[in-house]
Design a protein around this motif. Structure first.
Motif, PDB file in Angstrom:
ATOM      1  N   LEU A  73       0.831  -1.199   0.000  1.00  0.00           N
ATOM      2  CA  LEU A  73       0.000   0.000   0.000  1.00  0.00           C
ATOM      3  C   LEU A  73       0.867   1.251   0.000  1.00  0.00           C
ATOM      4  O   LEU A  73       0.615   2.207  -0.741  1.00  0.00           O
ATOM      5  CB  LEU A  73      -0.923   0.009   1.228  1.00  0.00           C
ATOM      6  CG  LEU A  73      -2.228  -0.769   1.149  1.00  0.00           C
ATOM      7  CD1 LEU A  73      -2.923  -0.759   2.498  1.00  0.00           C
ATOM      8  CD2 LEU A  73      -3.143  -0.175   0.077  1.00  0.00           C
ATOM      9  N   ALA A  74       1.906   1.237   0.848  1.00  0.00           N
ATOM     10  CA  ALA A  74       2.806   2.388   0.923  1.00  0.00           C
ATOM     11  C   ALA A  74       3.523   2.590  -0.409  1.00  0.00           C
ATOM     12  O   ALA A  74       3.630   3.716  -0.908  1.00  0.00           O
ATOM     13  CB  ALA A  74       3.813   2.188   2.054  1.00  0.00           C
ATOM     14  N   TYR A  75       4.019   1.515  -0.990  1.00  0.00           N
ATOM     15  CA  TYR A  75       4.746   1.602  -2.256  1.00  0.00           C
ATOM     16  C   TYR A  75       3.840   2.133  -3.366  1.00  0.00           C
ATOM     17  O   TYR A  75       4.234   3.005  -4.147  1.00  0.00           O
ATOM     18  CB  TYR A  75       5.299   0.228  -2.625  1.00  0.00           C
ATOM     19  CG  TYR A  75       6.120   0.203  -3.895  1.00  0.00           C
ATOM     20  CD1 TYR A  75       7.362   0.822  -3.954  1.00  0.00           C
ATOM     21  CD2 TYR A  75       5.652  -0.439  -5.038  1.00  0.00           C
ATOM     22  CE1 TYR A  75       8.122   0.805  -5.124  1.00  0.00           C
ATOM     23  CE2 TYR A  75       6.409  -0.467  -6.207  1.00  0.00           C
ATOM     24  CZ  TYR A  75       7.641   0.158  -6.239  1.00  0.00           C
ATOM     25  OH  TYR A  75       8.385   0.142  -7.393  1.00  0.00           O
ATOM     26  N   SER A  76       2.615   1.617  -3.428  1.00  0.00           N
ATOM     27  CA  SER A  76       1.680   2.050  -4.468  1.00  0.00           C
ATOM     28  C   SER A  76       1.339   3.524  -4.322  1.00  0.00           C
ATOM     29  O   SER A  76       1.253   4.262  -5.314  1.00  0.00           O
ATOM     30  CB  SER A  76       0.396   1.220  -4.407  1.00  0.00           C
ATOM     31  OG  SER A  76       0.661  -0.135  -4.695  1.00  0.00           O
ATOM     32  N   SER A  77       1.157   3.972  -3.084  1.00  0.00           N
ATOM     33  CA  SER A  77       0.731   5.350  -2.857  1.00  0.00           C
ATOM     34  C   SER A  77       1.863   6.343  -3.036  1.00  0.00           C
ATOM     35  O   SER A  77       1.726   7.333  -3.759  1.00  0.00           O
ATOM     36  CB  SER A  77       0.136   5.499  -1.458  1.00  0.00           C
ATOM     37  OG  SER A  77      -0.351   6.816  -1.263  1.00  0.00           O
ATOM     38  N   PHE A  78       3.005   6.082  -2.400  1.00  0.00           N
ATOM     39  CA  PHE A  78       4.058   7.094  -2.344  1.00  0.00           C
ATOM     40  C   PHE A  78       5.130   6.932  -3.414  1.00  0.00           C
ATOM     41  O   PHE A  78       5.761   7.915  -3.813  1.00  0.00           O
ATOM     42  CB  PHE A  78       4.693   7.090  -0.957  1.00  0.00           C
ATOM     43  CG  PHE A  78       3.705   7.336   0.143  1.00  0.00           C
ATOM     44  CD1 PHE A  78       2.968   8.507   0.178  1.00  0.00           C
ATOM     45  CD2 PHE A  78       3.492   6.388   1.126  1.00  0.00           C
ATOM     46  CE1 PHE A  78       2.039   8.728   1.179  1.00  0.00           C
ATOM     47  CE2 PHE A  78       2.574   6.599   2.136  1.00  0.00           C
ATOM     48  CZ  PHE A  78       1.835   7.769   2.163  1.00  0.00           C
ATOM     49  N   ALA A  79       5.375   5.713  -3.881  1.00  0.00           N
ATOM     50  CA  ALA A  79       6.389   5.500  -4.910  1.00  0.00           C
ATOM     51  C   ALA A  79       5.784   5.477  -6.307  1.00  0.00           C
ATOM     52  O   ALA A  79       6.361   6.021  -7.256  1.00  0.00           O
ATOM     53  CB  ALA A  79       7.146   4.201  -4.646  1.00  0.00           C
ATOM     54  N   LEU A  80       4.609   4.852  -6.459  1.00  0.00           N
ATOM     55  CA  LEU A  80       3.992   4.726  -7.776  1.00  0.00           C
ATOM     56  C   LEU A  80       2.973   5.822  -8.076  1.00  0.00           C
ATOM     57  O   LEU A  80       2.462   5.893  -9.183  1.00  0.00           O
ATOM     58  CB  LEU A  80       3.333   3.348  -7.917  1.00  0.00           C
ATOM     59  CG  LEU A  80       4.272   2.149  -7.799  1.00  0.00           C
ATOM     60  CD1 LEU A  80       3.508   0.856  -8.050  1.00  0.00           C
ATOM     61  CD2 LEU A  80       5.457   2.263  -8.747  1.00  0.00           C
ATOM     62  N   GLY A  81       2.656   6.642  -7.067  1.00  0.00           N
ATOM     63  CA  GLY A  81       1.825   7.812  -7.318  1.00  0.00           C
ATOM     64  C   GLY A  81       0.331   7.613  -7.236  1.00  0.00           C
ATOM     65  O   GLY A  81      -0.431   8.396  -7.824  1.00  0.00           O
ATOM     66  N   MET A  82      -0.140   6.588  -6.510  1.00  0.00           N
ATOM     67  CA  MET A  82      -1.584   6.427  -6.342  1.00  0.00           C
ATOM     68  C   MET A  82      -2.184   7.566  -5.516  1.00  0.00           C
ATOM     69  O   MET A  82      -3.354   7.897  -5.626  1.00  0.00           O
ATOM     70  CB  MET A  82      -1.886   5.081  -5.671  1.00  0.00           C
ATOM     71  CG  MET A  82      -1.496   3.869  -6.506  1.00  0.00           C
ATOM     72  SD  MET A  82      -2.431   3.729  -8.048  1.00  0.00           S
ATOM     73  CE  MET A  82      -4.045   3.318  -7.443  1.00  0.00           C
ATOM     74  N   GLN A  83      -1.365   8.155  -4.642  1.00  0.00           N
ATOM     75  CA  GLN A  83      -1.716   9.372  -3.922  1.00  0.00           C
ATOM     76  C   GLN A  83      -2.909   9.227  -2.980  1.00  0.00           C
ATOM     77  O   GLN A  83      -3.745  10.119  -2.874  1.00  0.00           O
ATOM     78  CB  GLN A  83      -1.947  10.528  -4.907  1.00  0.00           C
ATOM     79  CG  GLN A  83      -0.703  10.864  -5.708  1.00  0.00           C
ATOM     80  CD  GLN A  83      -0.894  12.038  -6.646  1.00  0.00           C
ATOM     81  OE1 GLN A  83      -2.008  12.355  -7.061  1.00  0.00           O
ATOM     82  NE2 GLN A  83       0.190  12.687  -7.004  1.00  0.00           N
ATOM     83  N   TRP A  84      -2.978   8.097  -2.288  1.00  0.00           N
ATOM     84  CA  TRP A  84      -3.930   8.012  -1.197  1.00  0.00           C
ATOM     85  C   TRP A  84      -3.391   8.817  -0.019  1.00  0.00           C
ATOM     86  O   TRP A  84      -2.179   8.916   0.177  1.00  0.00           O
ATOM     87  CB  TRP A  84      -4.135   6.558  -0.778  1.00  0.00           C
ATOM     88  CG  TRP A  84      -4.793   5.714  -1.822  1.00  0.00           C
ATOM     89  CD1 TRP A  84      -5.964   5.989  -2.481  1.00  0.00           C
ATOM     90  CD2 TRP A  84      -4.327   4.462  -2.342  1.00  0.00           C
ATOM     91  NE1 TRP A  84      -6.251   4.981  -3.379  1.00  0.00           N
ATOM     92  CE2 TRP A  84      -5.270   4.028  -3.309  1.00  0.00           C
ATOM     93  CE3 TRP A  84      -3.223   3.657  -2.084  1.00  0.00           C
ATOM     94  CZ2 TRP A  84      -5.134   2.843  -4.014  1.00  0.00           C
ATOM     95  CZ3 TRP A  84      -3.083   2.480  -2.784  1.00  0.00           C
ATOM     96  CH2 TRP A  84      -4.024   2.078  -3.727  1.00  0.00           C
ATOM     97  N   SER A  85      -4.269   9.371   0.778  1.00  0.00           N
ATOM     98  CA  SER A  85      -3.818  10.141   1.934  1.00  0.00           C
ATOM     99  C   SER A  85      -3.342   9.197   3.033  1.00  0.00           C
ATOM    100  O   SER A  85      -3.762   8.028   3.103  1.00  0.00           O
ATOM    101  CB  SER A  85      -4.952  11.014   2.469  1.00  0.00           C
ATOM    102  OG  SER A  85      -5.935  10.208   3.110  1.00  0.00           O
ATOM    103  N   VAL A  86      -2.478   9.702   3.904  1.00  0.00           N
ATOM    104  CA  VAL A  86      -2.012   8.899   5.035  1.00  0.00           C
ATOM    105  C   VAL A  86      -3.190   8.464   5.887  1.00  0.00           C
ATOM    106  O   VAL A  86      -3.264   7.314   6.332  1.00  0.00           O
ATOM    107  CB  VAL A  86      -0.979   9.687   5.865  1.00  0.00           C
ATOM    108  CG1 VAL A  86      -0.702   8.973   7.189  1.00  0.00           C
ATOM    109  CG2 VAL A  86       0.320   9.851   5.085  1.00  0.00           C
ATOM    110  N   ASP A  87      -4.144   9.371   6.126  1.00  0.00           N
ATOM    111  CA  ASP A  87      -5.297   9.029   6.965  1.00  0.00           C
ATOM    112  C   ASP A  87      -6.085   7.866   6.364  1.00  0.00           C
ATOM    113  O   ASP A  87      -6.504   6.942   7.084  1.00  0.00           O
ATOM    114  CB  ASP A  87      -6.220  10.236   7.133  1.00  0.00           C
ATOM    115  CG  ASP A  87      -5.644  11.282   8.074  1.00  0.00           C
ATOM    116  OD1 ASP A  87      -4.708  10.948   8.845  1.00  0.00           O
ATOM    117  OD2 ASP A  87      -6.123  12.431   8.045  1.00  0.00           O
TER     118      ASP A  87
END
Length: 221
Positions: free
Chosen positions: A185-199
Motif C-alpha cells: 500500500l505504501a509503495y503504491s501510494s508514495f512510490a507509484l503515485g496512487m496518492q492516497w492520503s495517510v489518513d
C-alpha cells in the motif's frame, strides 16, 4: 503495521570487501557527508545513472577521499539504505499507553510507518530498482523485510497469549501477510503515485489488520 518476483541473480559488480568504520571524529563526519551526498544524487538521478564523480562533487570532496571510506557505488548505496533503516523500522510512532487497546497500537504503528515511507519514498523506489539487478542487495532487502515481519510477529504472539487473537494462526506467517499488505500500500501510494492520503491508508490498513486478527475495530458496534 508493516514491511514479487525479482530479476535474475546478476550482481552489479564484484566489489572488494567493505571498508571499516572511520576511527576519528573527522572521519565520521566525512563519511556521513558522503552518505548524505550519495542519497541526494541517487534520488535525483537514479541508481544506474549516478556516478561516483557526481557523489564526490555533491559532497565537495575528492575521489581519493571517497575511496578512503567506500569501495564502490554499490557499497555507498548500502550505506544510504542502512542510514534510512532505523527510521523505517522504528519510525517514531505516536505515543500510546501500554494499557491502550491493541487496535490503537496497530493504528499508531501503521501511521508511523506510512509517514516514514512518505519521507523516504524516492529511496524506497530505488530500493526496488536495485533489488532487481543486484543479488546481494536483494538478499539484504529481504533481510530488512524479515526484520519488520519478526517485530510484528512478536506483537501478534503477545495478543495470542492474552487470548485476543486466534491461537491457531502462525505469528510469523500472519505477520508476513499483513506486513506485506501495508508495505505494498505504501509503495503504491508514495512510490507509484496512487496518492492516497495517510489518513485513508491508516484507516484501511488498520481495519484490515483488526479484521484479519479478529479484533474489534474501535467504531464497530
Amino acid at each position: 503495521m508493516t514491511d514479487g518476483d525479482r530479476g535474475p541473480d546478476v550482481a552489479v559488480t564484484d566489489a572488494p570487501s567493505p571498508k571499516g568504520a572511520p576511527t576519528t571524529a573527522r572521519g565520521v563526519r566525512t563519511r556521513a557527508a558522503l552518505v548524505a551526498a550519495a542519497r541526494t544524487v541517487f534520488e535525483r538521478d537514479g541508481f544506474l545513472a549516478s556516478r561516483l564523480t557526481d557523489i564526490t562533487a555533491e559532497a565537495s570532496c575528492s575521489t581519493g577521499t571517497f575511496y578512503t571510506y567506500f569501495v564502490s557505488k554499490e557499497e555507498i548505496f548500502l550505506a544510504v539504505m542502512e542510514a534510512a533503516k532505523d527510521e523505517m523500522l522504528h519510525p517514531g510512532v505516536p505515543h500510546v499507553e501500554a494499557s491502550d487497546d491493541p487496535v490503537s497500537v496497530i493504528e499508531a504503528s501503521n501511521r508511523g510507518y506510512f509517514e516514514a515511507y512518505a519521507r523516504n519514498a524516492k529511496l524506497m523506489m530505488l530500493q526496488e530498482q536495485v533489488a532487481t539487478i543486484d543479488a546481494d542487495f536483494r538478499q539484504r532487502r529481504l533481510e530488512r523485510g524479515e526484520a519488520f515481519a519478526r517485530r510484528n510477529a512478536k506483537a501478534i504472539s503477545r495478543m495470542q497469549d492474552d487470548g485476543l487473537v486466534d491461537a491457531a494462526l502462525d505469528p510469523i506467517m500472519t505477520s508476513r501477510a499483513l506486513s506485506g499488505m501495508v508495505g505494498r500500500l505504501a509503495y503504491s501510494s508514495f512510490a507509484l503515485g496512487m496518492q492516497w492520503s495517510v489518513d485513508d491508508l491508516v484507516e484501511t490498513s488498520t481495519r484490515l489488520w483488526a479484521n484479519a486478527l479478529g479484533l474489534r475495530y474501535r467504531d464497530d458496534a
